[in-house]
Design a protein around this motif. Structure first.
Motif, short mmCIF file in Angstrom:
data_model
loop_
_atom_site.label_atom_id
_atom_site.label_comp_id
_atom_site.label_asym_id
_atom_site.label_seq_id
_atom_site.Cartn_x
_atom_site.Cartn_y
_atom_site.Cartn_z
N ASN A 87 27.84 -2.83 -24.25
CA ASN A 87 27.75 -1.46 -23.74
C ASN A 87 26.30 -1.06 -23.49
OD1 ASN A 87 29.02 0.88 -22.87
ND2 ASN A 87 28.87 1.87 -24.87
N ARG A 89 22.78 0.18 -21.81
CA ARG A 89 22.57 1.40 -21.04
C ARG A 89 21.21 1.46 -20.33
NH1 ARG A 89 23.30 6.19 -22.54
NH2 ARG A 89 21.49 6.96 -21.41
N ASP A 90 20.29 0.53 -20.62
CA ASP A 90 18.99 0.60 -19.94
C ASP A 90 18.39 -0.80 -19.83
OD1 ASP A 90 17.73 -0.09 -22.38
OD2 ASP A 90 17.33 1.99 -22.90
N ASP A 111 17.23 3.69 -16.79
CA ASP A 111 18.27 4.12 -17.71
C ASP A 111 19.51 4.52 -16.92
OD1 ASP A 111 19.72 6.40 -19.37
OD2 ASP A 111 18.51 5.27 -20.81
N VAL A 112 20.68 4.33 -17.52
CA VAL A 112 21.92 4.67 -16.82
C VAL A 112 21.97 6.14 -16.42
CG1 VAL A 112 23.26 5.17 -18.91
CG2 VAL A 112 24.44 4.32 -16.86
N ARG A 120 28.42 3.47 -17.09
CA ARG A 120 28.12 2.70 -18.30
C ARG A 120 27.99 1.22 -17.96
NH1 ARG A 120 33.02 0.76 -21.24
NH2 ARG A 120 34.84 1.02 -19.90
#
Length: 366
Positions: A87, A89-90, A111-112, A120
């Protein structure tokens, strides 16, 4: 983030031994059995240990080595066969002055939350350089949980990168990898199961069930193909209709879907050596980094063998880059954490033989 130290696994069991005396009394005694699992010896040490990193795409830009990995994090998402627990995210970018230098972390490059269309799972990225601009290609799930490819742009190889407001038109699945051949840039992509490539077999997203194994071809049918397209001049879109890459057996027949030792799963990468094109990839559930050789960046590629044997951990994802006169493979395993989704980068030298083959690398020595 503090990383977990590598630990031996100790299994303890307690057995009650029933002892009988000559007078018929029953006595009990406690016996503790300690079994220590043999530690693995790894070919290479982790390159980065202050954060978890995986899926390294390595390039030499202007004489300096840059690594574009995914950034693994602790996840509260339950593990499943679609990889939901990956998961991330960046993205961080790392640089190395020489192949022996300690990588320098240049911080968060994207970043997401800075990608308007992405929800995501910022999985394995890659990067390219053209005319003083740097392009970061990445997969992410949109708000319908469908993977697409995005691109972000920067004036610096280390970012920060500014994402385009929409994903690349017509893009899907995961694992973008960009290969420069002269003035042309080609983007490769695709991953089955959690990467959703099998759900695009009709040209549109179509899922017949909730399992990531649904929509795969039968074992005796050709395996699902990764994809390739030349990039547009501005590097932001496909410059042509994407086409399938054929991975063939030595007799010219396609590798079959049931051949899990050799069929494509994810993690496409292309490099060129002595005017031949090398297409390498992960076989997924059999954990090899395999390769084929062809005469064109479009393929077909004839299967040759395994570059990297299985690492510790479920996944593997790599890149191959020439630094000065030598070639290196960057990859990941789970030596630091022992957790499937918390990985660390590694690197070792790669050797092309006189006949064009590549020596097989054993990442675990025992």
């Amino acid at each position: 983030m503090n990383l977990k130290s590598t630990r031996s696994l100790i299994a303890m069991s307690t057995a009650s031994l029933l002892l009988f005396s000559s007078c018929g009394k029953q006595e009990s005694a406690e016996e503790t059995v300690i079994v220590e699992e043999e530690k693995s010896t790894f070919l290479s040490p982790p390159l980065i240990s202050h954060i978890y990193t995986a899926d390294p795409s390595a390039h030499v830009f202007d004489g300096k080595i840059y690594i574009y990995p995914s950034h693994d994090v602790e996840s509260v998402v339950e593990e499943d066969d679609s990889g939901a627990h990956f998961n991330m995210r960046d993205y961080h970018v790392f640089s190395m002055e020489t192949i022996d230098s300690e990588p320098v972390d240049h911080g968060v490059a994207l970043d997401v939350d800075d990608v308007p269309w992405a929800k995501r799972q910022m999985w394995a990225p890659d990067a390219a350089q053209k005319d003083g601009k740097y392009y970061l290609y990445f997969p992410a799930k949109d708000y319908d949980d469908i993977f697409h490819l995005g691109v972000a742009v920067s004036d610096s190889p280390t970012g920060p990168f500014t994402a385009q407001p929409e994903p690349m038109k017509g893009s899907y699945s995961i694992d973008p990898a960009v290969f420069q051949d002269g003035n042309d840039y080609f983007i490769y992509w695709g991953g089955i199961w959690g990467g959703q490539l099998q759900k695009w077999r009709t040209g549109e997203y179509l899922s017949t069930g909730d399992s990531p194994y649904d929509d795969e071809p039968a074992d005796d049918e050709p395996a699902i193909s990764p994809m390739v397209a030349k990039l547009s001049g501005d590097m932001l879109e496909f410059g042509e209709e994407p086409r399938q890459i054929k991975i063939l057996d030595q007799d010219g027949s396609p590798i079959l879907a049931g051949d899990h030792e050799r069929r494509f799963f994810e993690a496409a990468w292309v490099h060129k050596h002595n005017d031949k094109y090398y297409f390498s990839y992960s076989t997924g559930d059999t954990h090899n980094i395999a390769y084929g050789i062809g005469d064109s960046p479009y393929g077909p590629f004839t299967y040759q063998g395994v570059i990297l044997k299985p690492v510790q951990g479920w996944t593997n994802h790599h890149s191959i880059v020439q630094v000065d006169e030598k070639w290196y493979i960057f990859y990941h395993d789970t030596e630091i954490s022992g957790e499937t989704h918390l990985r660390n980068l590694k690197m070792t030298e790669l050797t092309h033989n006189a006949d064009g083959s590549i020596n097989t690398i054993e990442p675990i020595l025992k």
